[in-house]
Each structure stands twice: as C-alpha cells, then as structure tokens.
Write an enzyme that holds these catalytic residues in place. Structure first.
Site, PDB file in Angstrom:
ATOM      1  N   ASP A  67       0.768  -1.633  -0.101  1.00  6.72           N
ATOM      2  CA  ASP A  67       0.130  -0.223  -0.180  1.00  6.72           C
ATOM      3  C   ASP A  67       0.946   0.983  -0.216  1.00  6.72           C
ATOM      4  O   ASP A  67       2.062   1.852  -0.491  1.00  6.72           O
ATOM      5  CB  ASP A  67      -1.038  -0.227   1.269  1.00  6.72           C
ATOM      6  N   PRO A  75       0.499   4.771  18.322  1.00  8.51           N
ATOM      7  CA  PRO A  75       1.038   4.165  19.467  1.00  8.51           C
ATOM      8  C   PRO A  75      -0.304   2.190  18.715  1.00  8.51           C
ATOM      9  O   PRO A  75      -0.029   1.380  19.579  1.00  8.51           O
ATOM     10  CB  PRO A  75       0.231   4.630  20.915  1.00  8.51           C
ATOM     11  N   ASP A  99      12.362   1.948   4.771  1.00  9.71           N
ATOM     12  CA  ASP A  99      11.869   2.991   5.635  1.00  9.71           C
ATOM     13  C   ASP A  99      10.287   3.364   5.343  1.00  9.71           C
ATOM     14  O   ASP A  99      10.238   4.594   4.464  1.00  9.71           O
ATOM     15  CB  ASP A  99      12.425   4.767   5.881  1.00  9.71           C
ATOM     16  N   HIS A 106      -3.595   6.048   3.588  1.00  5.15           N
ATOM     17  CA  HIS A 106      -4.218   4.859   2.797  1.00  5.15           C
ATOM     18  C   HIS A 106      -3.483   3.420   2.962  1.00  5.15           C
ATOM     19  O   HIS A 106      -4.771   2.888   4.037  1.00  5.15           O
ATOM     20  CB  HIS A 106      -4.171   4.203   1.423  1.00  5.15           C
ATOM     21  N   VAL A 226      -6.097 -14.456  -6.470  1.00  5.18           N
ATOM     22  CA  VAL A 226      -6.244 -13.919  -5.934  1.00  5.18           C
ATOM     23  C   VAL A 226      -7.929 -14.148  -5.215  1.00  5.18           C
ATOM     24  O   VAL A 226      -8.305 -14.354  -6.050  1.00  5.18           O
ATOM     25  CB  VAL A 226      -6.128 -12.453  -5.965  1.00  5.18           C
ATOM     26  N   ASP A 249     -15.316 -13.107  -3.975  1.00  6.16           N
ATOM     27  CA  ASP A 249     -15.552 -13.973  -3.298  1.00  6.16           C
ATOM     28  C   ASP A 249     -15.629 -13.615  -1.709  1.00  6.16           C
ATOM     29  O   ASP A 249     -16.856 -14.748  -1.429  1.00  6.16           O
ATOM     30  CB  ASP A 249     -14.186 -14.369  -2.966  1.00  6.16           C
ATOM     31  N   SER A 274     -11.403  -0.969  -0.206  1.00  2.68           N
ATOM     32  CA  SER A 274     -10.353  -1.455   0.581  1.00  2.68           C
ATOM     33  C   SER A 274     -10.289  -1.978   1.712  1.00  2.68           C
ATOM     34  O   SER A 274      -9.318  -2.519   2.518  1.00  2.68           O
ATOM     35  CB  SER A 274      -9.394  -0.234  -0.107  1.00  2.68           C
TER      36      SER A 274
END
Length: 671
Positions: A67, A75, A99, A106, A226, A249, A274
């Site tokens: 993503d 936290p 990183d 998103h 998928v 599915d 999403s």
C-alpha cells in the site's frame, strides 16, 4: 458519497491505482472505558470471537500490507518499526529504502483494520481483527505517483523472499484497476501463483465503481490466485460502490470503518472496498494461529462454509446483480479453523475405528467431507480432510441418542457446506442433516413407515437437496426434493419391490436427475430419469436375477452409465446408454466381485470403477469403457467393504474410502 478519482496509469507502464479514499470523519475517543463493541464488529461477530477465543489474536502471524506504507509511530500499531515492534519489517519501493513510512494515510488505515490494538469511540469499542498480529509495510505508492505493475511485482517478490523470516500468512492489496468478468492475468500473476503455492493468502479489493455489465471486479482481485473482497455497510447491505459479479469471493464491512489514521487523532473512519479486504486478511491471521495446517484452499473453503448469505437485490441501492454472496463471520471462521485441525500426526489414511458404512464428497476448494457410521457408538460422525491430507477430529452429527447413520450419503452445496441423508434405525425414518456454517440442523424427511433405507443424496442445478431412498414398508422407490421451504416426496416406482439398492446423480451441465435401482421382484436393474418433465423409467438389465450396489454417473456425452453387482452370478457388470439402448458388459466374475461398486468418469471420458473382490479381499479399480480394453489394478488388500469415492475438483485425483475388518479401520486414500 464523494470519492477522489483514481489516478491515471502511464502510457508506457501499466499501473494500478489505489482505491479512492472516502471523505473521512475524525472521531474523539471516549474518556471512559467502552461498554460495548461497535456496530461493525458486532456485524461480523468480532465481539463473539474475542469473548470465546481470547487467546486467538493473530499473535505470531504476519500480514503484508502492500500500500502507501504504514505510520508505525501510531501507538495503536505498536509505536515503532523493526524487531520487537508490531510493524516488524518492510521496504519502500517508491524511495527504494528500508523506511516504509506512510505519508498519505491509506496504508495506515488498512493496517488498523487488520491489527490495531483496542480503542474506544464514544462509548463503543473497536480493535483490529487480529490485534496482536505482526504487520509488514511494503510501500508501493506515495499517493500522487504512478504505480507500475513492475513495482507491485517487486513487492510480491519481497513477500516471497521474506515469507518464512516474518511468517507472512497473508498479503493485503487494497487497490486495483480495470474491470473483468472472469479471471485476468498480468506481469505479476506468476508471483501471485507462487504465493498461493507457498500458503500465503492474497486478498484484493473488488473496486469502487459499482455494478456494471458485464458483472465483475478489478484486477488483481480478478486473478485466479487472489481472493476478491467487496463491501457491506453496518446494516449488512452491499454498498452501492462495490464492484461485483460471479468472481467476487466474499463481503466484509467497508463503509465508515473505524481505524487508525495519520493524525491528528490516532484513529478515524474510512470507506471503500479497500477497507473490507483487511477484515479478511486479519481473519486469516486468526485462522492460521488457530490451525497452522491450513493452506489457501482450506481457508477459502472455511470462508465459504462459515460465512453468511447476502442476496444482492433485497435491500441494496442502485444497480444489482441478483446474485447471492457470502459475508464474513469471524466467530464461525475461527470455530471451523479449530474444528478442522488434524486429529493426529502420522498415518493420514486412517479415518476412524469401527467406522464402516460411510460416504464422502469434495467441495469446490478440494476439502474432503466425510460421514460414517460408528458401529460401536451406533451414531453418525463427520470429519474433514484438508490440503495436507490430515483427518480432523470427528464430530457427532445427530445427538438424538438413537441408532442413526447405518446408511448415509454425503453431498456438498455451492457454499461448501456438507449435508448428510441417513437412516434413523430406531425410529425407522429418513433424516437429513445440513451444516449451516455454525451447527448441524437435523430434520426428518419421511416418517411414514420404515423409510429411508439406502438413501442417496445430491444437489440439483438450483443447489437444492434431492434424496432417493427405499420405502421398506411399501416396497417403493421414492425421491424427496427440497423446494426451499419444504420437502416434496414422490413415488418414482411402485411396481413390485423396487429401490433396495438406489443411487442418485445429477448431470452438472443439464440438471437432469438419474436414479439407478433394483427391481427385487424380477431381478432387474432399472433407471429412472427426470429432465424437468417428470420421471421416466426403464429396464437397463433384465437378466441379472437380482442386483445391488448400484452406482450411476453421466459420461462426458451426458449419457448415463451404471456399475452394479449381479447377485445371482456374483459378478461385476457395467451398463452404458448409447443414445438409444443399453450396452451391458460383464467385467469380473469367478467368486464374488463387484460389491460396493463406485463409478466415476475421468476427464479422458473413461469409466473408473472401484469395487470389492471378496475372494482376494481387495479393493480393485477398473478403467475403460464399452468397446475398449479395461485395465485392472489392485489398490488395497486386507479388506475393501463399504467403498465410497469422489473426484477432487482441484487436481482431478479420485479419493476412495474402504473398511478394513481385520484392523476395524475406516481408511481413505487417493489414486
């Protein structure tokens, strides 16, 4: 509801846009501890799952989030990056460094649905589906850049290379492009196939452009390897924006879902398919913790069997497909994962001790469902066999306390849920048990006299159960069909004593029903057919002087064929309809050969017949056809009674079961 438009792909390089984000509403946390779970977690029974299985939190499992990265300083997501933190690793494929910090939001929102620790909003409680699972951040988008397929391919290769290091059990892809009614491929389809083979469950969003013809979903959700996920709202209504078709599915919540955020508060709400996907990948982390033996096909089977039906068109807005989909139920998913754990390590051919009369059937994902009669407990039991060929612990189907299941037949519906038709030996009734995703529902189908002997169960082209059986009191052959509300029972043949040995099959292409059965009074083999205009009956073999152990199947030309045991001559025989008459052939003689026959046709069009040779005490397989050379192979020695068989739809191998009297074992094996 306003969505941002998807970003465009470059002309030179294929790309997939992230799903456009819903406008978000920041919410303030309640100062006091929450008293109740929110509406969305209650919808998928996350509250029940957490209460009944408090230690199943996804711990030790990792989900890869492909993503915009993850804000690992949040936290609720562990507050750090690397070993010892919840976001245990990852990579930034945009900046090409180690990183994967999210600068857009998103990916952080997706990650929160998967695995955020608990938080309270206005007196209600929320948490990620798997609040102790690990997260892997793979940043492939920076919100405004293009996402070429080659970059997604790199991320998938990273998952392949680091799967074992982080124990990655699922990959979450909450983006897509295009619109496909069937399966589709891309430059990274090979990686998706590899991940499936390695046991990594990949799920992707179906898309946010609503229903359009041809009905379908975006890519990569449309890839054969998928799992495609669409969205429902808090009222279990399929959202208007969800793209859907026969290749969708599963459904999960995807409208105003509380989750983690970049800030200024650590959480907010988000909408879109999403955010339905991470409910599913989070569920995979829970299931794999509950049962580490699960492979991708096993998980797909559980999602099908343990989810809740949702008809597209009963309460939905806008265009609909009028198809029925499954919606996630987390409590059921965990319960089934636990129920299907291997009973033991070792010989996977052993099913049960003292389990003789039995039947088996595959679901579409290649999970084997098996019922058998425990002759010691005098009851009906059920087990599954997963992708690793291990047998689950047995479950009791009928807890009535009666002598039930001496004759049983198994079939699986289109939702991967098993059913069993069986005889109640105490009451003399025909019973039917159906697994509804949570429990076995048992009902009496026919109780008028001694009925239900030798039942044979199948599902018709409307996915409704049909049972053929013998009415002992009257000596009739009967068929019971469920119309969605009640059982309709008809007498198919009442001339003489008919139906002591009955077998039912359904032509998967035409929907035609066929029942092979004996005429005990005149020693004939008969066949009844129903193509939608009532039953027609005819004699298949009139010179047998008695038949039993009939098995009927349609060949590749939609013509019926029957294997059966000739009682008078103690021979195995085979009859095939040539379009106008029956061709009959004696396949094995000299001593009792042909008991417990099972017939199936292979993809090559040849008949495969499994049977018991009593003289040699062996299970034998014959392959061939009328006018062809038959080949014979001994599969097992030392027993072979109570044979059942079915073909695995995934690898096309035939699985058969048999009872070995010397060891008092019910066994199962593959050809």
């Amino acid at each position: 509801m306003p969505y941002r438009s998807p970003r465009k792909s470059s002309a030179s390089s294929p790309a997939s846009p992230l799903e456009p984000l819903e406008s978000r509403r920041l919410m303030a946390a309640a100062p006091a501890a929450a008293l109740d779970w929110g509406t969305i977690p209650r919808l998928v029974r996350q509250d029940v799952a957490a209460a009944e299985h408090p230690t199943i939190t996804g711990k030790g499992q990792a989900v890869a989030v492909i993503d915009t990265g993850i804000d690992y300083t949040n936290p609720l997501l562990g507050g750090g990056f690397g070993p010892g933190h919840r976001v245990v690793g990852g990579w930034d494929f945009v900046s090409d460094d180690a990183d994967p910090m999210d600068t857009y939001g998103h990916g952080t929102e997706v990650a929160g649905v998967i695995g955020a620790s608990g938080f309270d909003l206005n007196g209600t409680h929320y948490a990620g589906v798997a609040p102790e699972c690990n997260l892997v951040a793979l940043r492939v988008d920076a919100a405004d850049d293009l996402v070429p397929d080659t970059r997604i391919e790199e991320a998938l290769k990273w998952v392949i290379d680091h799967r074992a290091e982080f124990n990655i059990v699922a990959a979450n892809i909450s983006f897509g492009s295009g619109h496909y009614a069937g399966t589709h491929t891309s430059v990274y389809s090979d990686e998706l196939k590899t991940l499936r083979g390695l046991g990594v469950f990949v799920a992707a969003s179906s898309g946010n452009n609503g229903v359009s013809k041809p009905y379908g979903v975006e890519y990569p959700a449309a890839d054969a390897n998928v799992f495609a996920v669409g969205a429902v709202d808090a009222f279990d209504v399929i959202t208007e924006f969800t793209e859907r078709g026969p290749n969708l599915d599963l459904l999960a919540p995807g409208d105003d879902v509380p989750t983690t955020s970049l800030g200024p508060e650590p959480f907010d709400t988000a909408s879109g398919t999403s955010f339905a996907v991470p409910f599913v990948t989070g569920a995979v982390a829970l299931m794999r913790q509950a049962n580490s033996s699960l492979k991708v096909r096993d998980i797909c089977s559980i999602f099908r069997a343990g989810s809740i039906e949702n008809l597209d068109g009963d309460s939905e807005f806008g265009a609909v497909t009028n198809l029925t989909y499954q919606r996630l139920d987390l409590a059921n998913a965990i319960d089934l994962a636990l129920a299907r754990r291997p009973a033991k390590v070792g010989n996977t051919t052993d099913v049960a001790t003292a389990g003789n009369g039995n039947d088996l059937a595959y679901d579409a994902n290649g999970v084997l469902h098996m019922a058998y009669y425990d002759s010691v407990e005098r009851t009906l039991m059920y087990v599954t066999r997963g992708s690793d060929r291990a047998i689950s612990a047995p479950q009791r189907i009928d807890a009535s306390g009666n002598d039930v299941g001496g004759y049983c037949s198994v079939a699986v519906d289109n939702f991967a849920r098993p059913s069993v038709a069986y005889f109640d030996g105490t009451a003399g009734d025909l019973r039917f048990a159906h697994f509804d995703g949570t429990k076995w529902n048992v009902q009496t189908v026919d109780a008028r006299g001694s009925v239900g002997l030798y039942p044979s169960l199948a599902y018709d082209h409307q996915d409704r159960p049909v049972i053929s059986y013998f009415h002992k009191t009257r000596g009739d052959l009967r068929v019971a069909r469920f119309d969605g509300t009640a059982w309709n029972i008809v007498t198919v043949d009442s001339k003489n004593i008919v139906g002591r040995s009955t077998d039912l099959t359904v032509n998967g292409k035409t929907g035609e029903l066929a029942v092979a059965y004996d005429d005990s009074s005149f020693g004939r083999l008969k066949l009844a057919r129903n193509a939608g205009q009532g039953w027609t009956r005819g004699v298949v073999d009139g010179v047998t002087r008695g038949v039993t152990h009939t098995s009927v199947a349609f060949d590749t030309f939609d013509r019926p064929a029957v294997s059966y045991y000739d009682i008078y001559n103690a021979d195995l025989k085979f009859a095939a309809f040539n379009g106008s008459s029956w061709d009959v052939q004696r396949l094995a003689n000299k001593a009792a050969q042909g008991l417990y026959t099972q017939l199936a046709f292979g993809s090559d069009g040849k008949a495969n017949i499994f049977y018991y040779n009593r003289k040699s005490n062996a299970v034998v397989r014959l392959t061939g056809g009328i006018g062809q050379e038959w080949t014979s192979k001994v599969l097992q020695t030392g027993g072979g009674r109570y044979i059942a068989a079915d073909t695995n739809p995934v690898d096309r191998k035939v699985t058969y079961s048999w009872f070995e009297p010397g060891a008092a074992k019910l066994r199962v094996a593959d050809v």
